[in-house]
Design an enzyme around this catalytic site. Structure first.
Site, PDB file in Angstrom:
ATOM      1  CD  GLU A   1      -1.588  31.825  -0.737  1.00 30.35           C
ATOM      2  OE1 GLU A   1      -0.654  32.715  -0.297  1.00 30.35           O
ATOM      3  OE2 GLU A   1      -1.826  30.865  -0.161  1.00 30.35           O
TER       4      GLU A   1
ATOM      5  NE  ARG B   1      -4.127  -1.755   0.349  1.00 27.57           N
ATOM      6  CZ  ARG B   1      -4.076  -2.864  -0.723  1.00 27.57           C
ATOM      7  NH1 ARG B   1      -3.096  -2.913  -1.555  1.00 27.57           N
ATOM      8  NH2 ARG B   1      -4.974  -3.651  -0.721  1.00 27.57           N
TER       9      ARG B   1
ATOM     10  CD  GLU C   1      -5.727  31.580   1.366  1.00 27.11           C
ATOM     11  OE1 GLU C   1      -6.926  31.047   1.107  1.00 27.11           O
ATOM     12  OE2 GLU C   1      -4.963  30.620   1.242  1.00 27.11           O
TER      13      GLU C   1
ATOM     14  CD  GLU D   1      -4.898  17.057   2.242  1.00 20.75           C
ATOM     15  OE1 GLU D   1      -4.956  18.235   2.241  1.00 20.75           O
ATOM     16  OE2 GLU D   1      -4.950  16.464   1.239  1.00 20.75           O
TER      17      GLU D   1
ATOM     18  CB  ALA E   1      -7.938  26.108   2.488  1.00 19.70           C
TER      19      ALA E   1
ATOM     20  CD  GLU F   1      -3.786  30.085   5.609  1.00 22.01           C
ATOM     21  OE1 GLU F   1      -4.045  30.460   4.674  1.00 22.01           O
ATOM     22  OE2 GLU F   1      -2.551  29.666   6.025  1.00 22.01           O
TER      23      GLU F   1
ATOM     24  NE  ARG G   1      -5.576  25.595  -5.069  1.00 19.14           N
ATOM     25  CZ  ARG G   1      -4.929  25.723  -3.964  1.00 19.14           C
ATOM     26  NH1 ARG G   1      -3.554  25.525  -3.977  1.00 19.14           N
ATOM     27  NH2 ARG G   1      -5.583  26.172  -2.698  1.00 19.14           N
TER      28      ARG G   1
ATOM     29  N   PRO H   1      -8.612   8.980   1.892  1.00 21.16           N
ATOM     30  CG  PRO H   1     -10.602   7.915   2.769  1.00 21.16           C
ATOM     31  CD  PRO H   1     -10.145   9.073   1.982  1.00 21.16           C
ATOM     32  N   GLY H   2      -8.116   6.345   0.654  1.00 19.24           N
ATOM     33  CA  GLY H   2      -7.400   5.337  -0.231  1.00 19.24           C
ATOM     34  C   GLY H   2      -6.138   5.393  -0.435  1.00 19.24           C
TER      35      GLY H   2
END
Length: 212
Positions: free
Chosen positions: A159, A50, A110, A133, A89, A106, A77, A128-129
């Site tokens: 930013e 894994r 921001e 995080e 965020a 933040e 992004r 989660p796979g």
């Protein structure tokens, strides 16, 4: 039948046995390791590989004004090749910093706002796979704009140019369901804020609620 019911639907910690672990990559924000994990089987055990992305984690802020509008920022992004509309965020990159204080920082840096009312909105594992995080999304209300001269922060790189638009909450929900918005924090925050509002904001956890 599993014998489980609605009362059992609650995530809980568990760790299966790791037989071997090796480091593939380590960067400033995330790393990658490969584990050989022992899988339970009826006739013994099986070890499988894994790959795990180790991430520092983040917080998000769903800022809601007294007109029930959501603060949205647009940011480039690179990984997905898009300009995304997002909620404020930031990474959990300061050791020991309380999460609600990070969220407040933040929101100020921001978007240029402070909030007098903070609640925990939702806690999520983003993928989660493959990654560990975790993100806590806060609901920020009773907002006040801060003059630019009072903000000791320089926005650079992605930013440097983040326009702000206030979107009515119900319209933001429509945009999520229509596929107009894709950022996880924004989408989950908008839908959770709508549910919280419809419940009269009852049942929200305090800003300093522990993470399970």
């Amino acid at each position: 039948m599993s014998g489980l019911g609605v009362g059992d639907v609650r995530d809980r910690p568990e760790r299966w046995k790791v037989l071997e672990s090796s480091r593939a990559f380590r960067g400033p924000v995330f790393g990658v390791r490969r584990d050989r994990v022992e899988m339970p089987r009826g006739d013994g055990t099986e070890a499988v590989a894994r790959d795990v992305v180790e991430h520092v984690g983040a917080v998000g802020v769903l800022a809601l004004d007294d007109r029930e509008r959501v603060l949205m920022l647009r940011q480039y992004r690179h990984a997905v090749g898009r300009m995304l509309w997002e909620a404020p965020a930031g990474l959990r990159d300061v050791d020991g910093e309380p999460l609600h204080e990070l969220a407040a920082r933040e929101l100020l840096e921001e978007a240029g706002y402070r909030a007098a009312r903070w609640d925990t909105l939702v806690d999520v594992f983003t993928s989660p796979g493959m990654a560990d995080e975790r993100v806590r999304i806060f609901l920020a209300r009773d907002l006040a704009e801060v003059p630019a001269g009072e903000i000791d922060f320089e926005r650079v790189h992605e930013e440097a140019d983040m326009p702000v638009v206030w979107v009515p909450l119900d319209e933001a929900v429509r945009k999520v369901l229509a596929g107009d918005l894709h950022n996880m924090i924004a989408c989950m925050g908008v839908l959770a804020a709508r549910a919280a509002r419809d419940a009269g904001f009852r049942g929200l956890r305090p800003a300093d609620a522990p993470e399970d």
